[in-house]
Design an enzyme around this catalytic site. Sequence first.
Site, PDB file in Angstrom:
ATOM      1  N   ASN A  42       0.970  -1.211  -0.081  1.00  0.00           N
ATOM      2  CA  ASN A  42      -0.098  -0.148   0.221  1.00  0.00           C
ATOM      3  C   ASN A  42       1.018   1.239  -0.087  1.00  0.00           C
ATOM      4  OD1 ASN A  42      -1.367   2.083   1.217  1.00  0.00           O
ATOM      5  ND2 ASN A  42      -3.225   0.641   1.325  1.00  0.00           N
ATOM      6  N   HIS A  53      -3.428   0.779  -3.579  1.00  0.00           N
ATOM      7  CA  HIS A  53      -3.401  -0.179  -2.703  1.00  0.00           C
ATOM      8  C   HIS A  53      -2.465  -1.367  -2.710  1.00  0.00           C
ATOM      9  CE1 HIS A  53      -7.910   0.396  -1.555  1.00  0.00           C
ATOM     10  NE2 HIS A  53      -7.410   1.466  -1.805  1.00  0.00           N
ATOM     11  N   GLU A  55      -2.530  -4.520  -3.354  1.00  0.00           N
ATOM     12  CA  GLU A  55      -2.851  -5.533  -4.462  1.00  0.00           C
ATOM     13  C   GLU A  55      -2.521  -4.975  -5.915  1.00  0.00           C
ATOM     14  OE1 GLU A  55      -5.428  -6.777  -0.781  1.00  0.00           O
ATOM     15  OE2 GLU A  55      -4.989  -4.906  -2.063  1.00  0.00           O
ATOM     16  N   CYS A  80     -10.288  -5.134  -0.135  1.00  0.00           N
ATOM     17  CA  CYS A  80     -11.398  -4.671  -0.274  1.00  0.00           C
ATOM     18  C   CYS A  80     -12.042  -4.790  -1.562  1.00  0.00           C
ATOM     19  CB  CYS A  80     -11.012  -2.986  -0.182  1.00  0.00           C
ATOM     20  SG  CYS A  80     -10.068  -2.276  -1.569  1.00  0.00           S
TER      21      CYS A  80
END
Length: 147
Positions: A42, A53, A55, A80
Amino acid sequence: MPEIDAFMRAAIDEALKGRAEGGIPIGSALMRDGQLVAVGHNKRVQDDDPMTHAETDCLRNAGRLGSYRGCTLYSTLMPCYFCAGAAVQFGIKRVIVGESRTFPGAPDFMRQHGIEVIDLDLPECVAMMEKFIREEPQLWNEDIGVD
């Protein structure tokens, strides 16, 4: 207690790197055919970018792979909806998560789209996030969209 494999260890190392940079301690790794393809963390604080983020950073770092269907995405925290959507969009079929106690994320959304979601509930990941949330509640609330 579940064993931490090399890919989850890479994600945890990324989370620690992000925290050391003054950011949010969430890390990610991408594995294909037993090989580490990319890592990320992140960088919302570091890059002043709400889209970076862990990912997303990891997938950017992986670059164009042609197909992501044979990949497993690792994350220290349950993704998320934004990151879960990226996994769905790219056809990733397995997501392995360090924990979801501190943030429930979007496991049902991923499962509804054919992704196998494995939550390892790792004490190391829980402790890392709990410490961060205690130290930086305002930053955490900003990250998860809470006023």
